[in-house]
Structures are given as C-alpha cells and as structure tokens.
Write an enzyme that holds these catalytic residues in place. Structure first.
Site, short mmCIF file in Angstrom:
data_model
loop_
_atom_site.label_atom_id
_atom_site.label_comp_id
_atom_site.label_asym_id
_atom_site.label_seq_id
_atom_site.Cartn_x
_atom_site.Cartn_y
_atom_site.Cartn_z
N ARG A 156 0.82 -1.20 0.00
CA ARG A 156 0.00 0.00 0.00
C ARG A 156 0.86 1.26 0.00
O ARG A 156 0.31 2.36 -0.04
CB ARG A 156 -0.86 0.00 1.24
N ARG B 38 -18.02 -3.01 8.91
CA ARG B 38 -16.71 -2.67 9.47
C ARG B 38 -16.76 -1.27 10.07
O ARG B 38 -17.36 -0.37 9.51
CB ARG B 38 -15.65 -2.72 8.37
N ARG C 92 -21.59 -2.34 2.42
CA ARG C 92 -20.67 -3.46 2.57
C ARG C 92 -20.84 -4.16 3.92
O ARG C 92 -21.01 -3.53 4.95
CB ARG C 92 -19.23 -2.96 2.44
P1 AMP Z 1 -8.40 -3.36 4.05
O1 AMP Z 1 -9.19 -4.47 4.61
O2 AMP Z 1 -7.41 -3.81 3.01
O3 AMP Z 1 -9.25 -2.21 3.56
O4 AMP Z 1 -7.51 -2.78 5.26
C1 AMP Z 1 -8.11 -2.20 6.39
C2 AMP Z 1 -7.10 -1.37 7.16
O5 AMP Z 1 -6.01 -2.20 7.56
C3 AMP Z 1 -6.47 -0.24 6.36
O6 AMP Z 1 -7.24 0.95 6.36
C4 AMP Z 1 -5.16 -0.06 7.14
O7 AMP Z 1 -5.36 0.62 8.35
C5 AMP Z 1 -4.78 -1.49 7.48
N1 AMP Z 1 -3.96 -2.12 6.41
C6 AMP Z 1 -4.27 -3.22 5.66
N2 AMP Z 1 -3.30 -3.50 4.79
C7 AMP Z 1 -2.33 -2.57 4.97
C8 AMP Z 1 -1.07 -2.29 4.37
N3 AMP Z 1 -0.58 -3.06 3.38
N4 AMP Z 1 -0.37 -1.23 4.82
C9 AMP Z 1 -0.82 -0.46 5.83
N5 AMP Z 1 -1.99 -0.63 6.43
C10 AMP Z 1 -2.76 -1.69 6.02
#
Ligand code: AMP
Length: 210
Positions: A88, A156, A123
């Site tokens: 990310r 969420r 969602r």
């Molecule tokens: P997601 O389910 O991919 O939308 O991730 C939810 C949250 O987890 C994000 O908003 C970040 O706070 C954290 N997160 C997940 N993947 C990453 C990553 N690769 N780098 C940094 N934070 C992450």
C-alpha cells in the site's frame, strides 16, 4: 501466477480476490483480514494496528512487511498468490523487492471516489472468515449470515463515511503512486470497474490473458 490487486478501499479487491483464487487455485492474502484477525485474537500485532485501522490510517510499514514476508514463505504460496491490500506504499513495495518477492502482474481496479462512497455503506464482512458481501450487489443467501462459514455478517467500523473519506485520501496520497512504480516495471494492468461483479472478474481475467 503471482498477483497484486491494487485499488481504492471499496474498489472490490476483496470480492474479486475471493473469486480469482478459486479460478486460479492459489491463495489470497489480505493484510486487512490478517490484521482484523490479530485484533480479534488480541495479539501484540493486533494491539499495535487497532488505533491506526479505526482511524482510517495505514498501519506502519514495518508491521506489514513482517506480516507479509512471513505469510508468503508458507507452503501454500509456492504455486502463486493474490495479494489484496498490500503493498500500500512505495516503501512496502521496495521492501518486498529487496526480499526477492516477485510478481507476474499488478491489476489496478479503477473506480471513481463517488461510486465508492455510495458502495461502502452497503458493505458487510464475515466476522469469522472475512468474506465480503454487499446488501444489494453481493447479498448472502441468508441475511446477516456468511455463505461460506455461517459466521455473522457485520459492518466494518472503518466503513463509516468520514473514515472512508480519510481512507480515500490516504489511498490517493500513499497507494496510487504504486501504479507508476509497477508501470515502470511493465506489470501494471488497469481494469475499469464494471457494472457487475461477474463482468469485472471477466475483465480482470482478460487483462491477465486468461
Ligand atoms: P483493508 O481491509 O485492506 O481495507 O484494510 C483495512 C485497514 O487495515 C487499512 O485501512 C489499514 O489501516 C490497514 N492495512 C491493511 N493492509 C495494509 C497495508 N498493506 N499497509 C498499511 N496498512 C494496512
């Protein structure tokens, strides 16, 4: 096939990853799901990550790099993998390169911010296995219950509108530059979001030459 799915929060990475991993028979690795499980289990990583996640901020790179290098070294990743939500940041991508982690393609799902804001309110995710649904676009067979594991479907915390806005800002600033990073390496495959989940899956498979 070693694949990255890029895209804004709510672009449909999780949904597409779940479908693709069945078609391609390789595991999906979602750092978001790994972190949510860590929070639920009260592990040290979970404790570190929670406040960042609740605020719609990114978890520090070193936490993510640790999680992902460990996970990709597991046996089930030998034939390939789909990364959902990682890397990310440029720093994460560079750390993976240094660790010798390579990719065959990077699919970027393209969708306007306005469409995402609309979409996020519907969602739902499974509390137990992390599968994602949408009350209109991808409804479960039974309301509130996960089709795959029977777990409870919840909204969420970070899908609240002001947090989604923050996550979109973070996406444009920190994650979108990865498109240029992977374009330079000849790996970027942009795919426009389509009007149905199935049509987007087809577009992704076409972009992958499948
Ligand atoms: P997601 O389910 O991919 O939308 O991730 C939810 C949250 O987890 C994000 O908003 C970040 O706070 C954290 N997160 C997940 N993947 C990453 C990553 N690769 N780098 C940094 N934070 C992450």
């Amino acid at each position: 096939m070693r694949l990255i799915l890029l895209g804004a929060p709510g672009a449909g990475k999780g949904t597409q990853a779940e479908r693709l991993c069945k078609t391609l028979d390789i595991p999906t690795i979602s750092t978001g799901n790994i972190l949510r499980a860590a929070i639920k289990n009260g592990t040290p990583t979970g404790l570190k990550a929670k406040s960042f996640m609740d605020a719609g901020q990114l978890v520090p790179d070193e936490v993510i790099i640790g999680i992902i290098t460990e996970r990709l070294a597991e046996e089930d990743c030998r034939e390939g993998y789909i990364l959902d939500g990682v890397p990310r940041t440029i720093a994460q991508a560079e750390a993976m390169e240094r660790a010798g982690i390579v990719f065959d393609a990077v699919v970027s799902i393209e969708i306007a911010d306005e469409a995402i804001m609309e979409r996020m309110s519907g969602r739902r995710v499974c509390e137990s296995c992390g599968a994602s649904y949408h009350v209109v676009a991808v409804p479960p067979r039974q309301e509130g219950v996960c089709d795959s594991c029977g777990g409870q479907l919840v909204q969420r915390k970070d899908d609240a509108p002001e947090t989604v806005q923050r996550r979109l800002e973070v996406y444009h600033k920190e994650t979108e530059p990865l498109k240029a990073f992977y374009k330079e390496r000849g790996l970027l495959r942009p795919v426009e979001n389509q009007s149905s989940v199935e049509a987007t899956s087809q577009a992704i498979l076409r972009a992958l030459g499948r």
